[in-house]
Design a protein around this motif. Sequence first.
Motif, mmCIF file in Angstrom:
data_model
loop_
_atom_site.group_PDB
_atom_site.id
_atom_site.type_symbol
_atom_site.label_atom_id
_atom_site.label_comp_id
_atom_site.label_asym_id
_atom_site.label_seq_id
_atom_site.Cartn_x
_atom_site.Cartn_y
_atom_site.Cartn_z
ATOM 1 N N ARG A 54 16.887 -2.360 16.860
ATOM 2 C CA ARG A 54 15.722 -1.477 17.042
ATOM 3 C C ARG A 54 14.978 -1.298 15.722
ATOM 4 O O ARG A 54 15.546 -0.828 14.735
ATOM 5 N N LEU A 55 13.694 -1.660 15.719
ATOM 6 C CA LEU A 55 12.824 -1.445 14.568
ATOM 7 C C LEU A 55 12.380 0.011 14.596
ATOM 8 O O LEU A 55 11.703 0.447 15.524
ATOM 9 N N VAL A 56 12.774 0.786 13.568
ATOM 10 C CA VAL A 56 12.457 2.216 13.566
ATOM 11 C C VAL A 56 11.364 2.586 12.565
ATOM 12 O O VAL A 56 10.833 3.694 12.615
ATOM 13 N N ALA A 57 11.037 1.664 11.661
ATOM 14 C CA ALA A 57 9.963 1.923 10.700
ATOM 15 C C ALA A 57 9.542 0.605 10.084
ATOM 16 O O ALA A 57 10.314 -0.360 10.041
ATOM 17 N N ILE A 58 8.303 0.587 9.605
ATOM 18 C CA ILE A 58 7.766 -0.611 8.961
ATOM 19 C C ILE A 58 6.734 -0.184 7.941
ATOM 20 O O ILE A 58 6.094 0.870 8.088
ATOM 21 N N GLY A 59 6.581 -0.965 6.916
ATOM 22 C CA GLY A 59 5.555 -0.697 5.916
ATOM 23 C C GLY A 59 5.467 -1.854 4.943
ATOM 24 O O GLY A 59 6.422 -2.616 4.773
ATOM 25 N N GLY A 60 4.303 -1.982 4.327
ATOM 26 C CA GLY A 60 4.103 -3.100 3.418
ATOM 27 C C GLY A 60 3.365 -2.725 2.156
ATOM 28 O O GLY A 60 2.885 -1.599 1.997
ATOM 29 N N LEU A 61 3.289 -3.692 1.277
ATOM 30 C CA LEU A 61 2.558 -3.574 0.016
ATOM 31 C C LEU A 61 1.507 -4.664 -0.052
ATOM 32 O O LEU A 61 1.780 -5.814 0.301
ATOM 33 N N THR A 62 0.335 -4.286 -0.515
ATOM 34 C CA THR A 62 -0.712 -5.259 -0.820
ATOM 35 C C THR A 62 -1.278 -4.909 -2.191
ATOM 36 O O THR A 62 -1.101 -3.779 -2.663
#
Length: 141
Positions: A54-62
Amino acid sequence: MQLVRIQDDLPADFARLRAAADAEGFRALARLEAEWAQDQDAFVCLLGAMEGDRLVAIGGLTPEPELPGEAAMRIRRLYIDPAARRSGVGRTLVNALLQEALDSVSLVTINARDTLAPAFWLALEFEAVDGRPWSHQFVAR
């Protein structure tokens, strides 16, 4: 909970997490999906927080889009599943993204003007700023 670096395909459970974001009126994951399909290299780093499958959070950097060519990064497309909020998942994910960013820059930004999360960023030692294209920043000292 395990943090994973997303490199090729979005996790199989991404559609469920996107549906939750869409239901809350947050367009971050719709934008993430479109950006990922167009150019995965736009993200310096994309991390997912997994609890089992289960994917519970996501985030990235640019790179910070308002300071082209300068040493700054922006945390983007951060979303935490409502069922996982207030469990430390968001803090863990943001701290991992900060570590990744601070290996190469001293300024990390976020635009949280249109969210319910300004207090979250303040608790993570981001400072609110005015007159900038971002709402909060973290400056390594």
